[in-house]
Design a protein around this motif. Structure first.
Motif, PDB file in Angstrom:
ATOM      1  N   GLN A 131      57.887  37.173  82.486  1.00  0.00           N
ATOM      2  CA  GLN A 131      58.423  38.275  83.275  1.00  0.00           C
ATOM      3  C   GLN A 131      59.207  39.277  82.435  1.00  0.00           C
ATOM      4  O   GLN A 131      59.606  40.319  82.946  1.00  0.00           O
ATOM      5  N   GLY A 132      59.428  38.969  81.162  1.00  0.00           N
ATOM      6  CA  GLY A 132      60.100  39.921  80.282  1.00  0.00           C
ATOM      7  C   GLY A 132      59.148  40.761  79.462  1.00  0.00           C
ATOM      8  O   GLY A 132      59.588  41.457  78.537  1.00  0.00           O
ATOM      9  N   LEU A 133      57.841  40.738  79.782  1.00  0.00           N
ATOM     10  CA  LEU A 133      56.863  41.521  79.027  1.00  0.00           C
ATOM     11  C   LEU A 133      57.204  43.005  79.036  1.00  0.00           C
ATOM     12  O   LEU A 133      57.492  43.586  80.088  1.00  0.00           O
ATOM     13  N   CYS A 134      57.126  43.622  77.846  1.00  0.00           N
ATOM     14  CA  CYS A 134      57.302  45.072  77.736  1.00  0.00           C
ATOM     15  C   CYS A 134      55.965  45.798  77.670  1.00  0.00           C
ATOM     16  O   CYS A 134      55.888  46.965  78.065  1.00  0.00           O
ATOM     17  N   SER A 135      54.931  45.139  77.156  1.00  0.00           N
ATOM     18  CA  SER A 135      53.616  45.774  77.094  1.00  0.00           C
ATOM     19  C   SER A 135      52.549  44.748  77.445  1.00  0.00           C
ATOM     20  O   SER A 135      52.627  43.587  77.023  1.00  0.00           O
ATOM     21  N   LEU A 136      51.545  45.192  78.184  1.00  0.00           N
ATOM     22  CA  LEU A 136      50.439  44.335  78.620  1.00  0.00           C
ATOM     23  C   LEU A 136      49.150  45.134  78.515  1.00  0.00           C
ATOM     24  O   LEU A 136      49.062  46.263  79.011  1.00  0.00           O
ATOM     25  N   ASP A 137      48.151  44.547  77.862  1.00  0.00           N
ATOM     26  CA  ASP A 137      46.852  45.197  77.691  1.00  0.00           C
ATOM     27  C   ASP A 137      45.774  44.290  78.271  1.00  0.00           C
ATOM     28  O   ASP A 137      45.486  43.222  77.740  1.00  0.00           O
ATOM     29  N   LEU A 138      45.179  44.722  79.400  1.00  0.00           N
ATOM     30  CA  LEU A 138      44.090  43.993  80.059  1.00  0.00           C
ATOM     31  C   LEU A 138      42.793  44.800  79.991  1.00  0.00           C
ATOM     32  O   LEU A 138      41.950  44.700  80.882  1.00  0.00           O
ATOM     33  N   SER A 139      42.614  45.589  78.969  1.00  0.00           N
ATOM     34  CA  SER A 139      41.439  46.451  78.850  1.00  0.00           C
ATOM     35  C   SER A 139      40.160  45.627  78.855  1.00  0.00           C
ATOM     36  O   SER A 139      40.058  44.600  78.173  1.00  0.00           O
ATOM     37  N   GLY A 140      39.181  46.087  79.635  1.00  0.00           N
ATOM     38  CA  GLY A 140      37.880  45.440  79.669  1.00  0.00           C
ATOM     39  C   GLY A 140      37.783  44.248  80.598  1.00  0.00           C
ATOM     40  O   GLY A 140      36.709  43.649  80.717  1.00  0.00           O
ATOM     41  N   VAL A 141      38.853  43.882  81.272  1.00  0.00           N
ATOM     42  CA  VAL A 141      38.832  42.742  82.196  1.00  0.00           C
ATOM     43  C   VAL A 141      38.280  43.230  83.534  1.00  0.00           C
ATOM     44  O   VAL A 141      38.983  43.870  84.312  1.00  0.00           O
ATOM     45  N   GLN A 142      37.022  42.944  83.801  1.00  0.00           N
ATOM     46  CA  GLN A 142      36.353  43.474  84.994  1.00  0.00           C
ATOM     47  C   GLN A 142      36.286  42.474  86.140  1.00  0.00           C
ATOM     48  O   GLN A 142      35.870  42.839  87.249  1.00  0.00           O
ATOM     49  N   GLN A 143      36.674  41.216  85.901  1.00  0.00           N
ATOM     50  CA  GLN A 143      36.522  40.207  86.937  1.00  0.00           C
ATOM     51  C   GLN A 143      37.749  40.059  87.837  1.00  0.00           C
ATOM     52  O   GLN A 143      37.732  39.253  88.763  1.00  0.00           O
ATOM     53  N   LEU A 144      38.803  40.823  87.580  1.00  0.00           N
ATOM     54  CA  LEU A 144      40.009  40.713  88.386  1.00  0.00           C
ATOM     55  C   LEU A 144      39.976  41.708  89.538  1.00  0.00           C
ATOM     56  O   LEU A 144      39.827  42.921  89.308  1.00  0.00           O
ATOM     57  N   PRO A 145      40.125  41.264  90.789  1.00  0.00           N
ATOM     58  CA  PRO A 145      40.213  42.214  91.905  1.00  0.00           C
ATOM     59  C   PRO A 145      41.529  42.974  91.871  1.00  0.00           C
ATOM     60  O   PRO A 145      42.497  42.560  91.213  1.00  0.00           O
ATOM     61  N   ALA A 146      41.571  44.072  92.591  1.00  0.00           N
ATOM     62  CA  ALA A 146      42.769  44.918  92.597  1.00  0.00           C
ATOM     63  C   ALA A 146      43.986  44.156  93.113  1.00  0.00           C
ATOM     64  O   ALA A 146      45.114  44.392  92.658  1.00  0.00           O
ATOM     65  N   LYS A 147      43.769  43.230  94.043  1.00  0.00           N
ATOM     66  CA  LYS A 147      44.895  42.471  94.594  1.00  0.00           C
ATOM     67  C   LYS A 147      45.591  41.655  93.510  1.00  0.00           C
ATOM     68  O   LYS A 147      46.825  41.579  93.471  1.00  0.00           O
ATOM     69  N   VAL A 148      44.807  41.026  92.622  1.00  0.00           N
ATOM     70  CA  VAL A 148      45.396  40.242  91.534  1.00  0.00           C
ATOM     71  C   VAL A 148      46.145  41.148  90.565  1.00  0.00           C
ATOM     72  O   VAL A 148      47.229  40.800  90.076  1.00  0.00           O
ATOM     73  N   LEU A 149      45.587  42.314  90.258  1.00  0.00           N
ATOM     74  CA  LEU A 149      46.286  43.267  89.389  1.00  0.00           C
ATOM     75  C   LEU A 149      47.619  43.680  89.994  1.00  0.00           C
ATOM     76  O   LEU A 149      48.631  43.777  89.284  1.00  0.00           O
TER      77      LEU A 149
END
Length: 633
Positions: free
Chosen positions: A139-157
C-alpha cells in the motif's frame, strides 16, 4: 519477529551506496552506472545475482510446492522482508531481465517496503489474485506499471488503484481501463504526477476530463449550462499525461475539445501526448470557444469559456503556475530523479532567455501553457505551439511528405527558431529525403541532447555528416532509414569527420527485405563515418547497427585497434563502456564480438541474429563466454 515492517519504520538497516559501486536510482529501481564506477561489479550486485540464480531452487521451491495455490497470505514472513525496498526492486528487475520471474517468486517479493513495481516485462503473471496481493501488501507503492496486462477487468483495476493512495506514477498502457478506472484514480490518488493510458481502447476521450476537475453535472442535459454548471473541482497535480490511441470510433472533434479542456484545467502539465493536441492549441489561441458548447452540453460539463475564466482568475497570487513549481520540486525530490550533467546546464547554455522568447513570440490570447514536452504534433501546428509554449524542451513532429520541399524546410526552421537554445530533444517522423531536415537541424541542433529521425530516405548525397556537425552535444542519436539504391557510392578522402564525445546511445537501422539473406553492401563512405563516430564516442552504452549497407566487421576491428596518443590522460577506450550491442543482419564475425566482450566488462547483451558470418557452433561456444547473453538465430 514481526510479520511485516511498518511503512514509516526507519530502524531497519538500509543499504548504503557504495562509493565505487553502482548507484540505485530511486525513481526507477534501476542500477545506474556513473563515470567513476569501476568495471568490476559491486559486492551488492554480485550478491543479488547469486540470489537470483538460487531463487527457483531455494526460495521459491517450498512456497510453490506447498502454499501458492492452497492459501492466500496477506503477508509472508521471509528473507525478503528484511531487505530494503530498493534491493527488492533491483532483484525483481534482474529476474525480469533474465526471464526467471515466476508467480511464486513474485508473491515472495511483494513486500510492504516496496515503492516501485513494474510488471511490464511479465504481463502474463498478472492475475486478479495477484492484484489482490499487491493491494494488500504494497500500500506504500509510489509507482505501478501494468502495461500490456489485458486480462484484468476494469473492476479489478479499480480495486487495485483504490488501495494505493500514495501512487505518484501509474501506467495502464493497453489495459482494459475505462471511465470508472479514471474516476477511481481521481478520487483516490490525489498525489498522482504521471499517468499513461495510451492504447486503452475502452477509454473514451471525454473520460479524461475528471483528471482536470471538469466533472459532469448531475442535472439533465436539457437544462441550460448557465443555470446548472457545476463548480470546477481541484485538478490532479499531473505533470505528465500520455493518452494516445484511445477509444473506439470516437468523433475526431471530441479528441480536440478534450485536449483543449485538459490543457486549460491541468495547471501542472508539462509533458503531454494527446489525440487532437495540435488542433487544440489552435483552438485555444484563437479562442473559438463557441464551437465547443455543443460538446459541453452533451457531456454536461462546464463550458470552455468558464474553464478559461477560472484559469485566468488563478494566474495571480497563489496561482496554479506557482503551485506547479512547488509540486514539481517536491516530486523530483521524493522520487529521486537524477538530473544529468547536461540537463543541469540548461540555464547557462541558451543564448536567449525564456523572457526574451516570450517577448519575441507573444500569443494572441495571452495564454501561456507550461508544456515542455509534446508528442505527435504536425508542422502546421508548430507555429501556434511555439507561441503558447515558450519553454518547450522536447518535441516529436510528424512531417508531411507531400508539402513542397523548400517551403517545408523554411517553415520548419522558422517554427523551431523561437526554441533555439531551449530544445533538448527533437524527433522527426518523415518518409522523405534526409536532406530535407538539414536546415531545421542546423537551426535547432546546437542545444539538442537527443535526436531521432524515423523513416527517412537516404541516398548517395544524404548529409549524415552535416547532421552530426549540427548537433555536437548529442547523448542519444537514433536513425531509422530506408537504404539508398544499390549503386556504388565512392569514398572521399578529404572529409573533416566530426565526433560526438558525449554520445551514450546510438542506433542506425536500415529497413530490409526479409527474403534477402544480406543487405547490399555498397555505401563505402558510411564506413569512415562510423569509424570516426565510434572512435570519438568513448561513453557509448547502447549501440545498435542493423542491416547496414556497408561492411561493419572491419569498422569494429579498426575501432578496437584505435589507441589515443598525445594525451597525458587518455580517454576511455572506444566500446569500453558498451552494455547493450545489437548487430542484427551485418557481416560481423564472432572473433570481433569476442574482442568487444573482452574490451567491455559491462556488456550484458549482444544480438547477432541473422549475421551470416556466424555459425551455430560459434554461437554455442560464445554463449559460455562470461555472463553475456548472446542472441543468434
Amino acid at each position: 519477529m514481526p510479520l511485516f515492517r511498518v511503512l514509516g519504520d526507519r530502524s531497519g538497516a538500509k543499504a548504503q551506496p557504495k562509493r565505487r559501486g553502482p548507484k540505485i536510482r530511486k525513481g526507477t529501481g534501476r542500477c545506474c552506472m556513473t563515470e567513476d564506477d569501476d568495471c568490476v561489479p559491486s559486492l551488492q550486485h554480485m550478491c543479488l545475482v547469486n540470489l537470483a540464480d538460487n531463487m527457483k531452487e531455494v526460495w521459491v521451491k517450498d512456497y510453490a510446492d506447498n502454499y501458492v495455490d492452497q492459501y492466500c497470505f496477506r503477508y509472508i514472513m521471509g528473507p525478503f522482508n528484511l531487505l530494503p525496498g530498493e534491493l527488492v526492486e533491483e532483484l525483481t528487475l534482474l529476474l525480469c531481465r533474465r526471464k526467471q520471474l515466476s508467480r511464486p517468486a513474485l508473491h515472495l517479493l511483494l513486500v510492504p517496503q516496496l515503492r516501485h513495481l513494474s510488471l511490464e516485462k511479465c504481463p502474463g503473471l498478472v492475475t486478479p489474485a495477484l492484484c489482490g496481493h499487491i493491494a494488500a501488501r504494497c500500500q506504500g507503492l509510489c509507482s505501478l506499471d501494468l502495461s500490456g496486462v489485458q486480462q484484468l477487468p476494469a473492476k479489478v483495476l479499480c480495486e487495485t488503484v483504490h488501495s494505493l493512495p500514495a501512487l505518484r506514477s501509474l501506467s495502464l498502457v493497453g489495459t482494459r481501463c475505462d471511465r470508472s478506472v479514471i474516476q477511481t484514480v481521481v478520487d483516490c490518488c490525489r498525489s498522482l504526477r504521471h499517468l499513461n493510458v495510451s492504447h486503452c481502447h475502452l477509454l473514451s476521450p471525454a473520460s479524461l476530463l475528471p483528471l482536470g476537475g471538469v466533472c459532469p453535472s448531475s442535472s439533465s442535459p436539457s437544462q441550460s449550462s448557465a443555470s446548472s454548471s457545476p463548480a470546477l473541482r481541484p485538478p490532479l497535480p499531473l505533470g505528465s499525461l500520455l493518452a494516445l490511441d484511445i477509444g473506439f470510433g470516437e468523433q475526431e472533434e471530441d479528441s480536440t475539445v478534450v485536449a483543449a479542456y485538459l490543457l486549460l484545467s491541468l495547471p501542472c502539465l508539462e509533458s503531454a501526448a494527446l489525440e487532437g493536441l495540435a488542433p487544440a492549441c489552435g483552438l485555444l489561441e484563437r479562442e473559438e470557444f463557441l464551437h465547443t458548447d455543443k460538446f459541453a452540453d452533451r457531456e454536461r460539463v462546464p463550458r470552455m469559456e468558464e474553464v478559461r475564466r477560472e484559469r485566468t482568475r488563478h494566474r495571480g497570487g497563489d496561482s496554479w503556475e506557482r503551485r506547479r513549481g512547488c509540486d514539481a520540486a517536491e516530486s523530483d525530490e521524493e522520487e529521486g530523479v537524477c538530473a544529468t550533467k547536461d540537463e543541469s546546464e540548461d540555464d547557462d547554455e541558451p543564448p536567449c532567455s525564456r523572457a526574451e522568447v516570450k517577448q519575441k513570440s507573444p500569443s494572441r490570447s495571452e495564454l501561456v501553457l507550461q508544456l515542455r514536452s509534446v508528442q505527435g504534433v504536425t508542422c502546421v501546428s508548430l507555429d501556434c505551439l511555439s507561441r503558447l509554449c515558450p519553454d518547450m524542451r522536447s518535441v516529436s513532429v510528424n512531417v508531411d511528405p507531400y508539402s513542397n520541399g523548400r517551403q517545408r524546410e523554411s517553415l520548419l526552421a522558422a517554427d523551431l527558431k523561437p526554441w533555439v537554445g531551449l530544445l533538448r530533444s527533437l524527433s522527426f517522423q518523415y518518409p522523405g529525403p534526409l536532406e530535407d531536415l538539414l536546415i531545421p537541424l542546423q537551426v535547432a541542433g546546437s542545444s539538442l541532447l537527443s535526436l531521432s529521425l524515423e523513416g527517412v530516405k537516404t541516398s548517395a548525397h544524404s548529409p549524415l555528416l552535416e547532421v552530426i556537425r549540427a548537433c555536437p552535444r548529442l547523448r542519444d542519436f537514433h536513425i531509422s532509414a530506408e537504404p539508398p539504391v544499390p549503386l556504388q557510392i565512392e569514398d572521399e578522402d578529404d572529409w573533416d569527420l566530426p565526433q560526438l564525445p558525449q554520445l551514450h546511445s546510438f542506433k542506425l537501422s536500415f529497413s530490409y527485405d526479409h527474403n534477402q539473406k544480406k543487405p547490399f553492401m555498397f555505401w563505402m563512405s558510411l564506413t569512415k563515418v562510423l569509424t570516426c563516430l565510434l572512435t570519438g564516442s568513448p561513453l557509448l552504452e547502447k549501440l545498435s547497427l542493423i542491416s547496414l549497407p556497408c561492411p561493419l566487421n572491419s569498422v569494429l576491428q579498426d575501432v578496437l585497434l584505435h589507441v589515443s596518443s598525445g594525451s597525458p590522460a587518455p580517454p576511455p577506450l572506444p566500446l569500453g563502456r558498451v552494455q547493450h550491442l545489437d548487430l542484427t543482419r551485418t557481416d560481423v564475425q564472432m572473433v570481433t564480438v569476442k574482442n568487444i566482450m573482452q574490451r567491455s566488462r559491462r556488456l550484458k547483451c549482444v544480438d547477432v541474429s541473422h549475421c551470416w558470418q556466424i555459425t551455430q557452433l560459434q554461437w554455442l561456444d560464445c554463449k559460455r563466454f562470461r555472463s553475456v547473453e548472446v542472441v543468434w538465430v
